[in-house]
Scaffold this active site. Structure first.
Site, PDB file in Angstrom:
ATOM      1  N   GLY A   9     -11.130   0.331  -2.754  1.00 14.46           N
ATOM      2  CA  GLY A   9     -11.299   0.015  -4.172  1.00 14.46           C
ATOM      3  C   GLY A   9     -12.146  -1.218  -4.374  1.00 14.46           C
ATOM      4  O   GLY A   9     -11.872  -2.045  -5.245  1.00 14.46           O
ATOM      5  N   GLY A  13     -12.893  -4.983 -10.090  1.00 15.76           N
ATOM      6  CA  GLY A  13     -11.620  -5.691 -10.179  1.00 15.76           C
ATOM      7  C   GLY A  13     -11.286  -6.537  -8.977  1.00 15.76           C
ATOM      8  O   GLY A  13     -12.126  -7.283  -8.442  1.00 15.76           O
ATOM      9  N   ARG A  34     -15.623   5.010  -4.460  1.00 12.83           N
ATOM     10  CA  ARG A  34     -16.132   6.348  -4.795  1.00 12.83           C
ATOM     11  C   ARG A  34     -17.522   6.307  -5.416  1.00 12.83           C
ATOM     12  O   ARG A  34     -18.234   7.298  -5.409  1.00 12.83           O
ATOM     13  CB  ARG A  34     -15.169   7.044  -5.770  1.00 12.83           C
ATOM     14  CG  ARG A  34     -13.833   7.425  -5.138  1.00 12.83           C
ATOM     15  CD  ARG A  34     -12.914   8.066  -6.154  1.00 12.83           C
ATOM     16  NE  ARG A  34     -12.492   7.121  -7.185  1.00 12.83           N
ATOM     17  CZ  ARG A  34     -11.775   7.451  -8.243  1.00 12.83           C
ATOM     18  NH1 ARG A  34     -11.422   8.710  -8.446  1.00 12.83           N
ATOM     19  NH2 ARG A  34     -11.416   6.530  -9.130  1.00 12.83           N
ATOM     20  N   ARG A  35     -17.926   5.157  -5.950  1.00 12.06           N
ATOM     21  CA  ARG A  35     -19.185   5.084  -6.701  1.00 12.06           C
ATOM     22  C   ARG A  35     -20.298   4.537  -5.819  1.00 12.06           C
ATOM     23  O   ARG A  35     -20.314   3.352  -5.471  1.00 12.06           O
ATOM     24  CB  ARG A  35     -18.999   4.220  -7.946  1.00 12.06           C
ATOM     25  CG  ARG A  35     -18.008   4.820  -8.954  1.00 12.06           C
ATOM     26  CD  ARG A  35     -17.894   3.946 -10.191  1.00 12.06           C
ATOM     27  NE  ARG A  35     -17.290   2.660  -9.875  1.00 12.06           N
ATOM     28  CZ  ARG A  35     -17.567   1.528 -10.519  1.00 12.06           C
ATOM     29  NH1 ARG A  35     -18.470   1.507 -11.472  1.00 12.06           N
ATOM     30  NH2 ARG A  35     -16.952   0.403 -10.192  1.00 12.06           N
ATOM     31  N   VAL A  59      -9.655   7.935  -1.607  1.00 10.69           N
ATOM     32  CA  VAL A  59      -8.486   7.722  -0.752  1.00 10.69           C
ATOM     33  C   VAL A  59      -7.487   8.869  -0.832  1.00 10.69           C
ATOM     34  O   VAL A  59      -6.628   9.010   0.041  1.00 10.69           O
ATOM     35  CB  VAL A  59      -7.766   6.388  -1.083  1.00 10.69           C
ATOM     36  CG1 VAL A  59      -8.663   5.201  -0.801  1.00 10.69           C
ATOM     37  CG2 VAL A  59      -7.244   6.376  -2.512  1.00 10.69           C
ATOM     38  N   TYR A 151       4.411   5.282 -12.673  1.00 16.89           N
ATOM     39  CA  TYR A 151       3.625   4.181 -12.117  1.00 16.89           C
ATOM     40  C   TYR A 151       4.543   3.204 -11.398  1.00 16.89           C
ATOM     41  O   TYR A 151       4.254   2.777 -10.268  1.00 16.89           O
ATOM     42  CB  TYR A 151       2.837   3.465 -13.215  1.00 16.89           C
ATOM     43  CG  TYR A 151       2.090   2.261 -12.686  1.00 16.89           C
ATOM     44  CD1 TYR A 151       0.989   2.431 -11.840  1.00 16.89           C
ATOM     45  CD2 TYR A 151       2.490   0.962 -12.994  1.00 16.89           C
ATOM     46  CE1 TYR A 151       0.314   1.336 -11.323  1.00 16.89           C
ATOM     47  CE2 TYR A 151       1.806  -0.138 -12.485  1.00 16.89           C
ATOM     48  CZ  TYR A 151       0.720   0.057 -11.656  1.00 16.89           C
ATOM     49  OH  TYR A 151       0.049  -1.033 -11.140  1.00 16.89           O
ATOM     50  N   LYS A 155       4.623   2.110  -7.346  1.00 18.24           N
ATOM     51  CA  LYS A 155       4.523   0.744  -6.842  1.00 18.24           C
ATOM     52  C   LYS A 155       5.814   0.300  -6.146  1.00 18.24           C
ATOM     53  O   LYS A 155       5.779  -0.555  -5.255  1.00 18.24           O
ATOM     54  CB  LYS A 155       4.145  -0.203  -7.978  1.00 18.24           C
ATOM     55  CG  LYS A 155       2.699  -0.044  -8.425  1.00 18.24           C
ATOM     56  CD  LYS A 155       1.705  -0.278  -7.277  1.00 18.24           C
ATOM     57  CE  LYS A 155       0.266  -0.272  -7.726  1.00 18.24           C
ATOM     58  NZ  LYS A 155      -0.680  -0.567  -6.629  1.00 18.24           N
ATOM     59  N   THR A 186      -8.577  -6.698 -15.679  1.00 16.99           N
ATOM     60  CA  THR A 186      -9.548  -5.876 -14.960  1.00 16.99           C
ATOM     61  C   THR A 186      -9.803  -4.629 -15.806  1.00 16.99           C
ATOM     62  O   THR A 186      -9.409  -4.565 -16.964  1.00 16.99           O
ATOM     63  CB  THR A 186      -8.996  -5.446 -13.584  1.00 16.99           C
ATOM     64  OG1 THR A 186      -7.867  -4.580 -13.795  1.00 16.99           O
ATOM     65  CG2 THR A 186      -8.553  -6.647 -12.754  1.00 16.99           C
TER      66      THR A 186
END
Length: 250
Positions: A9, A13, A34-35, A59, A151, A155, A186
């Site tokens: 990642g 951010g 990914r970009r 991922v 979420y 975590k 972010t």
């Protein structure tokens, strides 16, 4: 000897800020995302300071992860530090109206993605009996808040995996630690609210949130401690935040 850090990642951010901070300290980098354009831009920016290699994969896809890491060029195949940063929140809905695609995305990225990358990197660390893994968790891994259901579950899983790693790798010379941030400004909220920029912006109004650079500074501190020091678990909040649900806004 220059150390090499792999950051997932890394194109935005906390990941991007960490890449910059580690480059400033002289670490060679493997930046993952990914970009393609964002990876190449960051590699060009940091390439004058340190050696940088880019890996483009998602991922969530274990075949992509394994292929990318197995095919690293020789000068980058000794990974000293793994920063498991890739993660996302999707939606903020009560459990009975949650979107199954949102749930799948969070479980696949936040849990399975972290495991896939760790699985690809850990064997070489275990063989050498050295290495350092930093898992980026969240305050949501310590507390559950309204509408945070899946979420928070993802975590909480990161929190458990971090502890499990530290136990299983004990005696192998591998340090394992987690940073669990509170509110960090972010693109996180833009993703959570699916492009509703006004709603995303409102999350950070009325107080001073953490910045990606704040977390990157902590990562640099963690990886530069003496080898006998392992910072195992950190909860980091902006001063205005007392818990996942208590936030003072002016």
């Amino acid at each position: 000897m220059t150390k090499t850090a792999l950051i997932t990642g890394a194109t935005s951010g906390i990941g991007r800020a960490t890449a910059k901070a580690l480059a400033a300290e002289g670490f060679d980098l493997i930046i993952c995302g990914r970009r393609k354009d964002a990876l190449e831009e960051l590699a060009e920016e940091l390439g004058s300071q340190v050696n940088v290699h880019t890996l483009r994969f998602d991922v969530r896809h274990k075949e992509e992860v394994n292929k990318a890491i197995q095919e690293l060029p020789q000068e980058f195949n000794h990974i000293d530090i793994l920063v498991n940063n890739a993660g996302n929140a999707h939606g903020l809905d009560p459990i009975h109206t949650g979107d199954l695609e949102d749930w799948d995305a969070m479980i696949d990225i936040n849990i399975k993605g972290l495991l896939y990358v760790s699985n690809a990197v850990l064997p070489q660390m275990a063989e050498r009996k050295s290495g350092h893994i930093i898992n980026i968790g969240s305050i949501a891994g310590k507390e559950v808040y309204p509408n945070g259901n899946v979420y928070s579950a993802s975590k909480h899983a990161v929190d458990a995996i971090n502890k499990g790693m530290r136990i299983d790798l004990n005696g192998l010379g591998i340090r394992v630690g987690a940073i669990n941030p509170g509110l960090v400004e972010t693109g996180f909220s833009d993703v959570r609210f699916k492009g509703d920029s006004e709603r995303a912006k409102s999350v950070y109004e009325g107080y001073q949130p953490l910045t990606p650079e704040d977390i990157a500074d902590i990562i640099v501190f963690m990886v530069t401690r003496p080898i006998h020091v392992n910072i195992a678990d950190l909860l980091v909040l902006p001063t205005a935040q007392a818990s996942s649900t208590i936030l003072h806004k002016e």
